[in-house]
Motif scaffolding. Structure first.
Motif: not given
Length: 533
Positions: A210-212, A309-313, A317-326
């Protein structure tokens, strides 16, 4: 530095506690300084290294996929060419091996004190030297050259609950090779230069990645290839071909500088190439929108990767288009409220660039620390000298970074300045120190910041690591490397106060830079308001 006997051996070798020059760090900057000192005939120096080996950031960063994004033949010393680079963009092992070879080839190891982290630096105004406390003892030095580098101390954000996370946590520059990521649920926090190399390297092995992402980067294809054996033989047999290759790589990047520094709109074509590169690999329109930056290309560091980009596809792999807050146990909470379960967290969140940790340990004239002097933002004359810190020079100091070329070019220019600085001390003779005049530093910095106003780093609409907490760009050099080499070719004594034991500086009117003046691109000073560009 002729006229003085500097061939006395290092302080360590002589069993003395005083050296002419103390260099902090043994990365590219520190080793380069050591080589230049020896070539100038000065051997009374020591290199203070906190680790047990040379290499700096290329020793510390051993994460999967670690490699340079500057072509190898440009990312190396001009005085130590390497005809054996295996690829256009070499990996970390080859760059570290190159630095080890530099240390051996130029006989630097007798000068290096390993495991000797600098804990304190204090200027003795009476003795005109630096008192240095290290992890292995104390010494003094006439001159200190700080080559700790901006990418040496990792920055991990303060995330509530992180200390309660039951799994593994580490920064990309402190990779834990004893921890096996295979089959694990891994959270990658950050999308900088390290992260885009790590993601494709570990994606095939982990159960879930998971990519933050707080801010998406612009990514261009990495035009990498193996350098053939024929090319390597040719470069070894005919040094002119090696020099030609380096010259062409340098010239191409010099031609690109004006788009970054003066005409950011010219970067539109490059931006379209990056957009096309993403579209080829990312077919999901939602993910594509999340990966598309809302700022002009070049505002943040342009990243190079053909497999990010191929790895993200990939389905794992999951993309979280937001920062880690807690963090709540093994659950990671993003700013958008989404939750992710993880076994390990890898921070690719960069380094302490605009608040160099070494500054807290340097105490100059009047008991003022460098961190206090820089509380409103870093600034130094020609990127090297801060006022109130005599005989203290910084390699890769304020506003010496680059957005599109090789930092080795900047380092070598600063080493020219260092060499002439020491030459000037010899010419002055006796116990002497140079302290950058406040007016000179202010004039230089005003000019830098004025030029910065039209660069893509300031106008591109992003918040990058080039900017300090006040929003000022204290990191990047707003010109070509050729220009920087010209303005650091030699020391102008008019920009410094000359200090001697028991006496104050030369009166300010002798060579002081007048208020209301600023440095022109050629290093001269022009009246404020004149067009120095």
């Amino acid at each position: 530095m002729a006229g003085r006997n500097h061939d006395q051996g290092s302080g360590r070798a002589q069993g003395r506690d005083h050296v002419r020059v103390a260099v902090i760090g043994s990365g590219f900057g520190g080793l380069g300084a050591a080589v230049r000192l020896r070539r100038a005939g000065l051997t009374d120096f020591t290199v203070l290294e906190r680790a047990d080996a040379v290499g700096g950031t290329w020793r510390d960063n051993t994460y999967p996929g670690c490699a340079c994004d500057v072509p190898s033949h440009l990312y190396s010393f001009s005085f130590a060419p390497n005809p054996e680079w295996p690829r256009n963009f070499s990996g970390q092992p080859h760059i570290r091996a190159y630095l080890e070879k530099v240390a051996d080839t130029f006989g630097l190891r007798p000068h290096i004190r390993f495991n000797s982290e600098v804990l304190s630096l204090r200027w003795d105004e009476g003795a005109l030297h630096w008192e240095i406390g290290t992890a292995t003892g104390r010494l003094t030095a006439d001159v200190v050259v700080s080559a700790t580098g901006p990418l040496s101390d990792p920055k991990i954000p303060e995330v509530p609950g992180l200390d309660s996370f039951p799994g593994k946590v580490f920064h990309s520059s402190r990779w834990d090779h004893d921890y096996d990521l295979r089959g694990k649920r891994v959270a990658m926090v950050g999308t900088g230069a390290s992260a885009i190399q790590i993601v494709p390297a570990i994606q095939p092995d982990v159960d879930r990645l998971t990519l933050f992402q707080r801010t998406p980067p612009w990514v261009l294809p990495r035009m990498d290839r193996q350098i053939s054996a024929l090319e390597r033989r040719l470069h070894a047999a005919l040094p002119a071909t090696r020099a030609l290759r380096r010259g062409m790589l340098w010239g191409l990047r010099e031609l690109q500088v004006s788009a970054f520094t003066k005409r950011p709109k010219q970067l539109g074509f490059i931006q379209s190439l990056a957009t096309s590169h993403m579209r080829k690999a990312i077919k999901d329109p939602v993910m594509r929108a999340q990966l598309t930056p809302d700022y002009r290309i070049g505002c943040k560091r342009i990243l190079l990767s053909s497999d990010y980009y191929p790895a993200l596809a990939q389905p794992n792999v999951g993309l979280v288009a937001s920062g880690l807050t807690e963090v709540r146990g093994s659950t990671l909470i993003a700013a958008d409220g989404s939750e992710t379960e993880a076994d390990a967290i890898v921070f690719g969140t960069g380094f302490r660039v605009t608040d160099m940790p070494i500054a807290e340990r340097v105490t100059g004239v009047g008991g003022r620390t460098l961190a206090e002097a820089w509380k409103d933002g870093m600034e130094a004359l020609r990127g090297a000298s801060a006022s109130g810190f005599p005989n203290f020079m910084t390699i890769i100091g304020p506003n010496t970074g680059l957005g599109n070329s090789s930092m080795i070019l900047i380092i070598e220019a600063q080493l020219n300045y260092m060499t002439d600085y020491l030459r000037q001390l010899d010419i002055l003779g006796g116990k002497v120190a140079l302290d950058a005049r406040p007016s000179s530093v202010r004039a230089w910095n005003r000019h830098i910041q004025e030029r910065m106003k039209r660069t893509v780093w300031n106008t591109g609409g992003c918040d990058s690591w080039y900017l300090d907490e006040n929003g000022r760009n204290t990191t990047v050099w707003p010109g070509t490397t050729g220009e920087f080499r010209r303005v650091t070719k030699q020391v102008d004594l008019a920009e410094y106060a000359v200090l001697r034991p028991g006496g104050g500086p030369v009166p300010a009117e002798e060579g002081a830079v007048a208020e209301g003046c600023e440095a022109a691109e050629d290093g001269s000073l022009v009246a404020a308001g004149e067009d120095a560009r």
